[in-house]
Each structure stands twice: as structure tokens, then as C-alpha cells.
Design a protein around this motif. Structure first.
Motif, PDB file in Angstrom:
ATOM      1  N   MET A  27      31.772   0.280  -8.647  1.00 51.37           N
ATOM      2  CA  MET A  27      32.244  -0.651  -9.661  1.00 51.37           C
ATOM      3  C   MET A  27      31.493  -0.456 -10.972  1.00 51.37           C
ATOM      4  SD  MET A  27      32.516  -4.193  -7.465  1.00 51.37           S
ATOM      5  CE  MET A  27      30.856  -4.041  -6.801  1.00 51.37           C
ATOM      6  N   ARG A  28      32.127  -0.896 -12.043  1.00 55.65           N
ATOM      7  CA  ARG A  28      31.435  -0.897 -13.325  1.00 55.65           C
ATOM      8  C   ARG A  28      30.365  -1.977 -13.314  1.00 55.65           C
ATOM      9  NH1 ARG A  28      36.340  -0.175 -17.791  1.00 55.65           N
ATOM     10  NH2 ARG A  28      36.995   1.911 -17.102  1.00 55.65           N
ATOM     11  N   TRP A  29      29.494  -1.906 -14.320  1.00 56.43           N
ATOM     12  CA  TRP A  29      28.349  -2.807 -14.346  1.00 56.43           C
ATOM     13  C   TRP A  29      28.763  -4.271 -14.334  1.00 56.43           C
ATOM     14  CZ3 TRP A  29      23.506  -2.575 -13.176  1.00 56.43           C
ATOM     15  CH2 TRP A  29      22.864  -1.330 -13.169  1.00 56.43           C
ATOM     16  N   LYS A  30      29.777  -4.617 -15.129  1.00 59.41           N
ATOM     17  CA  LYS A  30      30.205  -6.018 -15.200  1.00 59.41           C
ATOM     18  C   LYS A  30      30.724  -6.499 -13.856  1.00 59.41           C
ATOM     19  CE  LYS A  30      31.299  -6.293 -20.134  1.00 59.41           C
ATOM     20  NZ  LYS A  30      32.351  -6.556 -21.158  1.00 59.41           N
ATOM     21  N   ALA A  31      31.524  -5.636 -13.196  1.00 57.70           N
ATOM     22  CA  ALA A  31      32.056  -5.999 -11.884  1.00 57.70           C
ATOM     23  C   ALA A  31      30.945  -6.109 -10.847  1.00 57.70           C
ATOM     24  CB  ALA A  31      33.099  -4.974 -11.447  1.00 57.70           C
ATOM     25  N   ALA A  32      29.965  -5.195 -10.944  1.00 57.40           N
ATOM     26  CA  ALA A  32      28.839  -5.221 -10.009  1.00 57.40           C
ATOM     27  C   ALA A  32      28.028  -6.506 -10.170  1.00 57.40           C
ATOM     28  CB  ALA A  32      27.949  -4.006 -10.229  1.00 57.40           C
ATOM     29  N   LEU A  33      27.786  -6.902 -11.422  1.00 57.30           N
ATOM     30  CA  LEU A  33      27.042  -8.134 -11.682  1.00 57.30           C
ATOM     31  C   LEU A  33      27.801  -9.351 -11.171  1.00 57.30           C
ATOM     32  CD1 LEU A  33      25.618  -7.476 -15.271  1.00 57.30           C
ATOM     33  CD2 LEU A  33      24.319  -7.669 -13.132  1.00 57.30           C
ATOM     34  N   ARG A  34      29.134  -9.330 -11.342  1.00 57.23           N
ATOM     35  CA  ARG A  34      29.940 -10.440 -10.843  1.00 57.23           C
ATOM     36  C   ARG A  34      29.852 -10.548  -9.330  1.00 57.23           C
ATOM     37  NH1 ARG A  34      33.895  -9.014 -14.738  1.00 57.23           N
ATOM     38  NH2 ARG A  34      35.044  -7.852 -13.156  1.00 57.23           N
ATOM     39  N   SER A  35      29.798  -9.397  -8.657  1.00 62.73           N
ATOM     40  CA  SER A  35      29.743  -9.408  -7.194  1.00 62.73           C
ATOM     41  C   SER A  35      28.384  -9.856  -6.666  1.00 62.73           C
ATOM     42  CB  SER A  35      30.076  -8.016  -6.643  1.00 62.73           C
ATOM     43  OG  SER A  35      29.056  -7.098  -6.935  1.00 62.73           O
ATOM     44  N   ILE A  36      27.325  -9.611  -7.459  1.00 55.64           N
ATOM     45  CA  ILE A  36      25.969  -9.965  -7.041  1.00 55.64           C
ATOM     46  C   ILE A  36      25.615 -11.397  -7.428  1.00 55.64           C
ATOM     47  CG2 ILE A  36      23.516  -9.410  -7.370  1.00 55.64           C
ATOM     48  CD1 ILE A  36      24.470  -6.496  -7.937  1.00 55.64           C
ATOM     49  N   SER A  37      26.206 -11.893  -8.508  1.00 53.90           N
ATOM     50  CA  SER A  37      25.835 -13.210  -9.038  1.00 53.90           C
ATOM     51  C   SER A  37      25.973 -14.353  -8.035  1.00 53.90           C
ATOM     52  CB  SER A  37      26.645 -13.517 -10.304  1.00 53.90           C
ATOM     53  OG  SER A  37      28.033 -13.466 -10.039  1.00 53.90           O
ATOM     54  N   PRO A  38      26.994 -14.354  -7.137  1.00 56.41           N
ATOM     55  CA  PRO A  38      27.050 -15.452  -6.154  1.00 56.41           C
ATOM     56  C   PRO A  38      25.814 -15.507  -5.261  1.00 56.41           C
ATOM     57  CG  PRO A  38      29.160 -14.327  -6.254  1.00 56.41           C
ATOM     58  CD  PRO A  38      28.203 -13.509  -7.047  1.00 56.41           C
ATOM     59  N   LEU A  39      25.283 -14.343  -4.888  1.00 58.61           N
ATOM     60  CA  LEU A  39      24.090 -14.321  -4.043  1.00 58.61           C
ATOM     61  C   LEU A  39      22.890 -14.893  -4.796  1.00 58.61           C
ATOM     62  CD1 LEU A  39      24.440 -10.812  -2.363  1.00 58.61           C
ATOM     63  CD2 LEU A  39      24.659 -13.039  -1.254  1.00 58.61           C
ATOM     64  N   GLY A  40      22.777 -14.528  -6.074  1.00 54.23           N
ATOM     65  CA  GLY A  40      21.704 -15.083  -6.889  1.00 54.23           C
ATOM     66  C   GLY A  40      21.852 -16.589  -7.036  1.00 54.23           C
ATOM     67  N   PHE A  41      23.079 -17.038  -7.238  1.00 60.05           N
ATOM     68  CA  PHE A  41      23.350 -18.477  -7.355  1.00 60.05           C
ATOM     69  C   PHE A  41      22.960 -19.209  -6.073  1.00 60.05           C
ATOM     70  CE2 PHE A  41      26.295 -21.961  -6.388  1.00 60.05           C
ATOM     71  CZ  PHE A  41      26.004 -22.828  -7.438  1.00 60.05           C
ATOM     72  N   LEU A  42      23.351 -18.632  -4.923  1.00 66.64           N
ATOM     73  CA  LEU A  42      23.023 -19.249  -3.635  1.00 66.64           C
ATOM     74  C   LEU A  42      21.514 -19.281  -3.399  1.00 66.64           C
ATOM     75  CD1 LEU A  42      25.825 -17.655  -1.417  1.00 66.64           C
ATOM     76  CD2 LEU A  42      25.647 -20.058  -2.095  1.00 66.64           C
ATOM     77  N   GLY A  43      20.831 -18.214  -3.835  1.00 67.35           N
ATOM     78  CA  GLY A  43      19.381 -18.176  -3.701  1.00 67.35           C
ATOM     79  C   GLY A  43      18.711 -19.286  -4.484  1.00 67.35           C
ATOM     80  N   PHE A  44      19.136 -19.475  -5.744  1.00 62.88           N
ATOM     81  CA  PHE A  44      18.554 -20.531  -6.567  1.00 62.88           C
ATOM     82  C   PHE A  44      18.974 -21.912  -6.074  1.00 62.88           C
ATOM     83  CE2 PHE A  44      18.026 -17.080  -9.722  1.00 62.88           C
ATOM     84  CZ  PHE A  44      16.689 -17.295 -10.042  1.00 62.88           C
ATOM     85  N   ALA A  45      20.217 -22.011  -5.579  1.00 57.87           N
ATOM     86  CA  ALA A  45      20.685 -23.295  -5.044  1.00 57.87           C
ATOM     87  C   ALA A  45      19.845 -23.714  -3.843  1.00 57.87           C
ATOM     88  CB  ALA A  45      22.155 -23.184  -4.645  1.00 57.87           C
ATOM     89  N   ARG A  46      19.541 -22.743  -2.977  1.00 61.98           N
ATOM     90  CA  ARG A  46      18.696 -23.055  -1.815  1.00 61.98           C
ATOM     91  C   ARG A  46      17.287 -23.445  -2.251  1.00 61.98           C
ATOM     92  NH1 ARG A  46      17.898 -22.701   3.549  1.00 61.98           N
ATOM     93  NH2 ARG A  46      15.827 -22.060   4.256  1.00 61.98           N
ATOM     94  N   LEU A  47      16.737 -22.715  -3.225  1.00 63.41           N
ATOM     95  CA  LEU A  47      15.390 -23.006  -3.723  1.00 63.41           C
ATOM     96  C   LEU A  47      15.318 -24.408  -4.305  1.00 63.41           C
ATOM     97  CD1 LEU A  47      12.515 -22.202  -4.568  1.00 63.41           C
ATOM     98  CD2 LEU A  47      13.505 -21.145  -6.619  1.00 63.41           C
ATOM     99  N   ILE A  48      16.302 -24.759  -5.139  1.00 57.92           N
ATOM    100  CA  ILE A  48      16.305 -26.073  -5.800  1.00 57.92           C
ATOM    101  C   ILE A  48      16.530 -27.192  -4.786  1.00 57.92           C
ATOM    102  CG2 ILE A  48      17.547 -27.520  -7.456  1.00 57.92           C
ATOM    103  CD1 ILE A  48      18.136 -24.891  -9.030  1.00 57.92           C
ATOM    104  N   SER A  49      17.462 -26.978  -3.851  1.00 61.19           N
ATOM    105  CA  SER A  49      17.782 -28.028  -2.883  1.00 61.19           C
ATOM    106  C   SER A  49      16.622 -28.281  -1.919  1.00 61.19           C
ATOM    107  CB  SER A  49      19.049 -27.669  -2.106  1.00 61.19           C
ATOM    108  OG  SER A  49      18.882 -26.448  -1.394  1.00 61.19           O
TER     109      SER A  49
END
Length: 462
Positions: A199-221
Motif C-alpha cells: 500500500m501507499r504510505w497514506k493507506a498504510a497509515l490508515r491501516s495502522i492507525s486503528p491499532l494505535g488508537f486502540l493502544g491509547f484507548a486501553r492506556l487511558i481507560s
């Protein structure tokens, strides 16, 4: 009112953290026994199930999904799957834990007799086209998620043997294999393994961003509700989702053809193991933590090298075994033999590395741990291939439900686990109460997964 506000949400936080600390894991033999029981239970359920054609039509026909009779059939099949697959696994991991070896041997005897009887009755069908290993890989991935979901709550109860929980430094319980199994399960069916153009960089970042979001969501919660966190597992702020995101980022930055991923992965692991042996292991197993972000999360950060090497090897194996176009003409039997040989080879390597190089350590994700993960995972896959050797049954309703929303199911399991821990004193629960809570939890999880699949809901994170 003031007293209620001052009351902590998780008053037993320290006790719960101590409950899962300083553990040494179980033996490799017991891990092999447990890794035999789970897939054999699934295979036996597949062989005993009937009316697969109708189930398939329920899945494919949108009009049938709206029909009440089909709904009753679907959820009846799902309940039977829970009773014949989930409940036995839950029993083995709790009440019958001391009988694990006997249960494993008994199930192996049963499945061997069944194969011999069926093969003698249906030898004329041997030349018929057999299904590919795709269904077996799907079953394997569901097994990984199912066992992980069961364990993450069960570990908080005394009914769950401490030797099954994650080891502190060296050694391995069955739960230590969870994160590694997720990495392997994703690698085998990844875009890289299928040799799909990167994938292109933008698509790759979009695919990875949910994992980063879930990681921070778990940390904050977890911080917000003062939830128990074992710092020695990943570090102060790090968690499972950050590890998956980091592996995805490395894979996107350093693009390697799947043909060469295995070689690169082995080199990465070898180099990382040399670094560990030259003193990094002492730092990672010590209580020393500097104030910077890397020092605070040293276990999670440094173990990325091990997980990345693991992922690359998984990509290579997925490409050559299941997705390589040049291997389309190869028979299922050839593929199955390769899977069994790989399972045995990885187990042998794990035992050698554990004995002569460095003991298995999930905390560091060292070479021995990676080989153990592959050995255990390919053992599960190899046993699941037996399902296709007798019949051509489709996946179970339970498997289809989990497979459609795998990460979604895992997230719901984490939420339910948190709710149970905040509302129940898990350490004081009696064995009966603990088991009933676990049954209710797993039944709820399976029903929610089934409801989502039956309703056509698909939560796609990438």
C-alpha cells in the motif's frame, strides 16, 4: 456521597497485580498437551456436526437470514458449538486442569480410532478433490482468539492454574503464547504473505492507525479506572496493541518480498538473540527503569525486534504454504505433510534453544520463544487439518461468527473482562462462582459474535 466519591474503583488493584506476578509458567510438555486438546475438540465437533449444506445456505442467502426458522437454526447451532467446543476448553483450563494429560491422551485415542474407522469405510473417496487448507487456517485463527478471550478473564480467578498465566521473566505458561499467536495468525494471511502490492504510505497509515488508537484507548481507560496492570509484562505505558502497530510500521517501512522474509526474519532474530546474550537480557529482566519513554517501556520496545522477526517468518511460511501461485497444483496431502513436519521442526528447535542458548522468554521475545510459538501454532494447524481428511464440512457457526469480527470480538472480550473485574472481587470468588461467571462471560461473548455475524455486521479495522 463524599465517601462514595473517595472510594477507589478497583480497591484490590495491588492484590490482583501480585496475583499475576512472579510466576514461572508450566512445562513445554503441558503446553503441547493443551495445544492438542483445543484443536481435537474442534475437529471432533466438526465431524459430529450435520446439515452443513443448510448452514451454508443460511450464511449465503440474505432472504434466509431474515427468516425466523433460519434464525432459530443458526442460534441453536451456535449454542451447540458453545456446549461442545467452548465449554470443554473452559473445563480443561479450570476445573479439569490437573487432568490435562489424561484428557489429551484420551482425545488422541478417540480421534485416532475415528480416523481408522472412517478411512477404512471411505477409502474409495481418497481420490476426490479435498478442500484447501484455507478453512483450517481460519479455524486455527479462531482457536487463537477463543483461547485468548477465555484466558484473559479466567486468569483473574483462583480457579485458573497459576502455571497457565504469563511467566515473569523466563518460562512459559499457555497465556504467554497469546500475543505471539496473534502475530503469527496475522502474518500467515497478511497482504505480504499473499504478495499483494504494498500500500501507499497514506493507506498504510490508515491501516495502522486503528491499532494505535486502540493502544491509547486501553492506556487511558486502564489509567482512568485504576485498573490493574502488570508493569513487567510490556512496561508502564506499552500494551499488546502498540506491539502490533509497531510490527505493522516496520513492515510498511522495510518492504521485503515474501520469498526473502523468512531469511531476513531469521537474521533479525539471530542478531537480536546475540544482543540479548551480550547483556540486554539482564537489563530487560531487571527492575531498572530510566525516566525516558524507552526506559519506562523497555520490555515492549525491545521485544519489537523479536516480534518483527516472528512476523517475517510467518509471512514467508504463509506465502510458500498457502498463497504461492506456483504451488496451486500441489495436493492437500503434500501441504498437510509440510505443516506436520514444520510443527515438529519448530518444537525441536524450541527445545534446543531453550536448553542450550537461552530459556524461553515472552517478556523479551527471544529466539526460543519465537520457535515455541511457531511450534505450538503449527501443532494446532496440523491437528485441524485432520478435519478435512474425513469430511468436507464447512467451518462451524461459532468459527464463522468469530472469523467475521475477530479483532472486534477480542475488544469486546477486553471490555467484558474489565467490567467483571471492576464489579466482582475475583480473588474471593469460590470455584463454583468463578466457573459460572466464566460460563456466562463466554456465552455472552459467543452470542454477541453470532448476533453480529447473523445480522451481517462486520467491524473492519484495516
Amino acid at each position: 456521597m463524599e465517601g462514595l466519591l473517595d472510594r477507589p474503583l478497583n480497591p484490590n488493584k495491588l492484590l490482583k497485580e501480585q496475583f499475576v506476578s512472579n510466576l514461572t509458567g508450566s512445562s513445554l510438555l503441558e503446553i503441547a498437551a493443551l495445544s492438542t486438546i483445543v484443536p481435537v475438540v474442534v475437529v471432533l465437533r466438526k465431524w459430529s456436526s450435520r446439515d452443513n449444506i443448510r448452514r451454508d445456505s443460511v450464511k449465503k442467502n440474505d432472504d434466509a437470514l431474515a427468516d425466523h426458522k433460519d434464525g432459530v437454526y443458526y442460534f441453536s447451532a451456535l449454542v451447540i458449538d458453545c456446549l461442545t467446543v467452548v465449554l470443554p476448553i473452559l473445563l480443561i483450563f479450570t476445573i479439569l486442569a490437573e487432568w490435562a494429560y489424561i484428557c489429551a491422551i484420551s482425545l488422541v485415542v478417540v480421534i485416532s480410532i475415528y480416523i481408522l474407522l472412517k478411512r477404512s469405510q471411505s477409502h474409495l473417496k481418497a481420490q476426490q478433490h479435498l478442500p484447501s487448507l484455507r478453512a483450517d487456517i481460519s479455524s486455527y485463527r479462531v482457536s487463537v482468539v477463543l483461547v485468548t478471550c477465555l484466558s484473559i478473564l479466567a486468569v483473574d480467578f483462583k480457579i485458573f492454574p497459576r502455571r497457565y498465566a504469563k511467566a515473569e521473566t523466563y518460562g512459559s505458561g499457555i497465556m504467554d503464547l497469546g500475543v505471539g499467536s496473534f502475530v503469527v495468525a496475522n502474518a500467515l494471511v497478511s497482504r505480504q504473505a499473499r504478495n499483494i502490492t504494498s500500500m501507499r504510505w497514506k493507506a498504510a497509515l490508515r491501516s495502522i492507525s486503528p491499532l494505535g488508537f486502540l493502544g491509547f484507548a486501553r492506556l487511558i481507560s486502564t489509567s482512568g479506572v485504576d485498573y490493574q496492570v502488570h508493569v513487567g509484562e510490556y512496561g508502564v505505558h506499552w500494551n499488546f496493541f502498540f506491539t502490533l502497530a509497531a510490527v505493522s510500521i516496520l513492515t510498511s517501512i522495510i518492504r521485503i518480498h515474501p520469498k526473502y522474509c523468512g531469511i531476513v526474519g531469521m537474521l533479525v532474530l539471530a542478531g537480536y538473540q546475540v544482543w540479548l546474550n551480550f547483556g540486554l537480557n539482564e537489563y530487560l529482566t531487571s527492575d531498572e527503569r530510566s525516566a525516558d519513554i524507552i526506559g519506562q517501556n523497555k520490555e515492549g520496545v525491545y521485544s519489537i525486534f523479536g516480534y518483527w522477526g516472528m512476523y517475517l517468518i510467518g509471512v514467508s511460511l504463509g506465502y510458500f504454504l498457502f498463497h504461492n501461485l506456483s504451488s496451486k497444483g500441489k495436493t492437500r496431502s503434500t501441504q498437510v505433510v509440510k505443516v506436520w513436519v514444520l510443527a515438529a521442526s519448530f518444537w525441536i528447535l524450541a527445545i534446543i534453544l531453550d536448553s542450550y542458548v537461552e530459556r524461553v522468554s515472552r517478556r523479551m521475545c527471544n529466539f526460543a520463544y519465537v520457535m515455541l510459538v511457531f511450534g505450538q501454532n503449527f501443532q494446532v494447524i496440523s491437528i485441524l487439518t485432520l478435519a478435512g481428511s474425513i469430511s468436507h464440512d464447512k467451518n462451524l457457526v461459532l468459527e464463522e461468527a468469530f472469523n467475521q469480527n475477530m479483532l472486534g470480538v477480542f475488544i469486546v472480550a477486553n471490555i467484558l473482562t474489565g467490567l467483571v473485574n471492576l464489579s466482582v472481587d475475583t480473588l474471593s470468588a469460590s470455584p463454583l462462582a468463578a466457573f459460572m461467571i466464566l460460563v456466562a462471560y463466554t456465552f455472552t461473548l459467543c452470542m454477541l459474535a453470532g448476533l453480529a455475524q447473523f445480522s451481517g455486521v462486520r467491524i473492519k479495522f484495516w
